[in-house]
Design a protein around this motif. Sequence first.
Motif, PDB file in Angstrom:
ATOM      1  N   PRO A   2       0.828  -1.217   0.000  1.00 33.74           N
ATOM      2  CA  PRO A   2       0.000   0.000   0.000  1.00 33.74           C
ATOM      3  C   PRO A   2       0.860   1.264   0.000  1.00 33.74           C
ATOM      4  O   PRO A   2       2.027   1.241   0.392  1.00 33.74           O
ATOM      5  N   ASP A   3       0.228   2.357  -0.466  1.00 34.42           N
ATOM      6  CA  ASP A   3       0.961   3.622  -0.547  1.00 34.42           C
ATOM      7  C   ASP A   3       1.441   4.059   0.829  1.00 34.42           C
ATOM      8  O   ASP A   3       0.659   4.054   1.803  1.00 34.42           O
ATOM      9  N   PRO A   4       2.702   4.458   0.928  1.00 30.61           N
ATOM     10  CA  PRO A   4       3.173   5.012   2.198  1.00 30.61           C
ATOM     11  C   PRO A   4       2.641   6.437   2.388  1.00 30.61           C
ATOM     12  O   PRO A   4       2.112   7.053   1.451  1.00 30.61           O
ATOM     13  N   VAL A   5       2.767   6.969   3.572  1.00 27.96           N
ATOM     14  CA  VAL A   5       2.330   8.324   3.896  1.00 27.96           C
ATOM     15  C   VAL A   5       3.568   9.207   4.059  1.00 27.96           C
ATOM     16  O   VAL A   5       4.478   8.879   4.824  1.00 27.96           O
ATOM     17  N   ALA A   6       3.593  10.318   3.300  1.00 28.72           N
ATOM     18  CA  ALA A   6       4.692  11.275   3.428  1.00 28.72           C
ATOM     19  C   ALA A   6       4.477  12.124   4.675  1.00 28.72           C
ATOM     20  O   ALA A   6       3.373  12.616   4.919  1.00 28.72           O
ATOM     21  N   ARG A   7       5.534  12.324   5.454  1.00 28.03           N
ATOM     22  CA  ARG A   7       5.419  13.111   6.676  1.00 28.03           C
ATOM     23  C   ARG A   7       6.712  13.858   6.952  1.00 28.03           C
ATOM     24  O   ARG A   7       7.798  13.427   6.544  1.00 28.03           O
ATOM     25  N   LEU A   8       6.554  14.991   7.637  1.00 26.09           N
ATOM     26  CA  LEU A   8       7.679  15.656   8.291  1.00 26.09           C
ATOM     27  C   LEU A   8       7.560  15.328   9.760  1.00 26.09           C
ATOM     28  O   LEU A   8       6.576  15.707  10.404  1.00 26.09           O
ATOM     29  N   SER A   9       8.506  14.575  10.275  1.00 25.24           N
ATOM     30  CA  SER A   9       8.414  14.105  11.655  1.00 25.24           C
ATOM     31  C   SER A   9       7.123  13.307  11.799  1.00 25.24           C
ATOM     32  O   SER A   9       6.930  12.319  11.093  1.00 25.24           O
ATOM     33  N   ARG A  10       6.182  13.729  12.651  1.00 27.59           N
ATOM     34  CA  ARG A  10       4.935  12.982  12.835  1.00 27.59           C
ATOM     35  C   ARG A  10       3.746  13.642  12.155  1.00 27.59           C
ATOM     36  O   ARG A  10       2.603  13.258  12.370  1.00 27.59           O
ATOM     37  N   SER A  11       3.994  14.651  11.312  1.00 25.85           N
ATOM     38  CA  SER A  11       2.894  15.432  10.747  1.00 25.85           C
ATOM     39  C   SER A  11       2.881  15.346   9.227  1.00 25.85           C
ATOM     40  O   SER A  11       3.928  15.368   8.576  1.00 25.85           O
TER      41      SER A  11
ATOM     42  N   VAL B  14      11.928  14.701   3.944  1.00 25.91           N
ATOM     43  CA  VAL B  14      10.617  14.043   3.947  1.00 25.91           C
ATOM     44  C   VAL B  14      10.809  12.541   4.124  1.00 25.91           C
ATOM     45  O   VAL B  14      11.711  11.952   3.513  1.00 25.91           O
ATOM     46  N   GLY B  15       9.971  11.920   4.953  1.00 20.11           N
ATOM     47  CA  GLY B  15      10.008  10.474   5.148  1.00 20.11           C
ATOM     48  C   GLY B  15       8.754   9.815   4.631  1.00 20.11           C
ATOM     49  O   GLY B  15       7.690  10.436   4.561  1.00 20.11           O
ATOM     50  N   ALA B  16       8.865   8.531   4.244  1.00 20.33           N
ATOM     51  CA  ALA B  16       7.718   7.739   3.786  1.00 20.33           C
ATOM     52  C   ALA B  16       7.454   6.647   4.810  1.00 20.33           C
ATOM     53  O   ALA B  16       8.355   5.868   5.144  1.00 20.33           O
ATOM     54  N   PHE B  17       6.222   6.560   5.302  1.00 16.99           N
ATOM     55  CA  PHE B  17       5.900   5.655   6.404  1.00 16.99           C
ATOM     56  C   PHE B  17       4.751   4.739   6.010  1.00 16.99           C
ATOM     57  O   PHE B  17       3.722   5.183   5.492  1.00 16.99           O
TER      58      PHE B  17
ATOM     59  N   ALA C 122       7.473   8.202  -4.246  1.00 17.68           N
ATOM     60  CA  ALA C 122       8.070   7.194  -3.358  1.00 17.68           C
ATOM     61  C   ALA C 122       8.176   5.874  -4.107  1.00 17.68           C
ATOM     62  O   ALA C 122       7.396   5.598  -5.032  1.00 17.68           O
ATOM     63  N   ARG C 123       9.152   5.078  -3.706  1.00 16.36           N
ATOM     64  CA  ARG C 123       9.326   3.744  -4.314  1.00 16.36           C
ATOM     65  C   ARG C 123       9.425   2.710  -3.197  1.00 16.36           C
ATOM     66  O   ARG C 123      10.241   2.826  -2.285  1.00 16.36           O
ATOM     67  N   CYS C 124       8.565   1.689  -3.289  1.00 11.68           N
ATOM     68  CA  CYS C 124       8.500   0.640  -2.286  1.00 11.68           C
ATOM     69  C   CYS C 124       9.083  -0.654  -2.842  1.00 11.68           C
ATOM     70  O   CYS C 124       9.230  -0.811  -4.063  1.00 11.68           O
ATOM     71  N   PRO C 125       9.445  -1.630  -1.972  1.00 13.36           N
ATOM     72  CA  PRO C 125       9.952  -2.914  -2.460  1.00 13.36           C
ATOM     73  C   PRO C 125       8.985  -3.538  -3.464  1.00 13.36           C
ATOM     74  O   PRO C 125       7.778  -3.574  -3.245  1.00 13.36           O
TER      75      PRO C 125
END
Length: 527
Positions: free
Chosen positions: A420-429, A445-448, A508-511
């Motif tokens: 499934p698509d990850p969620v882009a966030r800065l820290s927890r937001s 930016v992180g992908a979670f 974003a790119r996932c496995p």
Amino acid sequence: MSIPKEPRQLMINLMYLVLTAMLALNVSAEIINAFFMIDRGIEGSNNVIDESNEFTLTALEKNAEQDLSKYRPLVDAAKEVRILSREFNTYIDSLRQQLVDATGGYYPEDHEKYAGRPKGYKNKDITTRVLGEGPEGAELKEKILNSRQELLSVINQLDGTEGTSINEESLAELEKSITLNISDDWETKVKKPVSWQHFTFNHMPLASTFPIFRKFQNDMKSSEAAVLNYLVNQVGATTFKVDNFIPIASAPKSYVIAGEPYKADITIGASSRSVYENMSIKVNGSSLNVEDGIASYETRTSGTGVKSYKVDITLTNPTTGEVETYSKDFEYEVGRRSVTVSADKMNVFYIGVENPVSVVAAGVSSNDLRVSGSGGGLSLSRAGNGKYTATVSQPGEAKITVSGGGLSSTSFDFRVKRIPDPVARLSRSSGGEMGNGEFKAQQGVGAFLDNFDFDAKCDIQGYNLVYVPKRQDPVESVNPGARYNDKSRRLVGQAKPGDIYYFENVKARCPGDKAGRTINSMVFKIK
């Protein structure tokens, strides 16, 4: 230290160096005396161990006389260990003598001050040249390691011979008690890589090698003692002492399918053949034929559920001579064949991760099952008893088929999806208001993957950062990767209350992905 120009100062400095050297020589003399004192102490200990080992060998030979044909391998092994020990100690003695001869031999026994001491006891060149840098040092290390292995080989060669009860646990305990070895601890004490022999003997006075050599001999004699004691215990371990009897039923399967026969081997928990004389075994009151203490029991099964049977064993106790009967109830379960296949985490296979799968077939051994997969680029690998790992590469449907062990071929369908698509966030937001200091502290930016049960990580490939200062024109930065580039960092560093930042076209790119995917955008207002 610079060389003084005045002759008087130069003379004073030289006298200082000479005095320092003399003090060092006095300290060295005390240390050298300690070397010889330790050497004599270890030598005395070695003599005690040697006498004890000789006594142990004699005791082993005496104990083995109760059944010499049975325990002859133990006695032969003990003698071989004694020979290995003597050869090793002779080798160490010859190496010590080689160093002493090269430095002028020993002082005579009637010498006033150094009676019996080697003349070159302070010589550091001979130890460095012969042991620290020469081939003899490497040969000594190899001799220690090979001698240790030969001691263990003596025990390993006994495996399977009559009169021994060697197992992995007892062998591991014996290996720990063999102290003859080269420790790796010295590698943590050097600043640059050097050999063991260089670390042990380089620039060491000859006197210091005496307790070191004696310590190696002590290790060998202690290791010899450990092996001899182990061999002595084997005689006691294989001597049967009757003190209790327990009925034992051994069945190939405790869970059988209706219509199949249930089989079990029944015996008594004793190892002396005298126990088996005049032994009788009954199951539910019916006598069974007994051969060498073992009776085979077989009965037909019909209905499912837990079944039980009673075993009565009658024998003559070889210790007391009394006839005794021992009874015990045993159970087994009768069931019917069925099979289930389940994905351990979700009812879906995900591309790019390892999907654990359990295959359970009631009434069928996992070794008899044949498990195969198809569709969705499915590949199966076995990960344990009834456990498999599924990997897939194409969205759609996949199928796992199970057969074997009398089970008809059964298929199970699974859906194949991308992660499934990850969620882009800065820290927890993922957007909204953010304090000026917190916003500037972010590095990118992180992908979670929220609420995703698999151990997978998606990577940010890039995004467009648009900075809209309060009442000013927007400024855009195209940012490759997750972390801020230089331009993005400058824009973030200008943040002040009322400014707005847009993170757009986030990729974003996932496995398992062949290309990046567009995920959520973010908008932050600085407060």
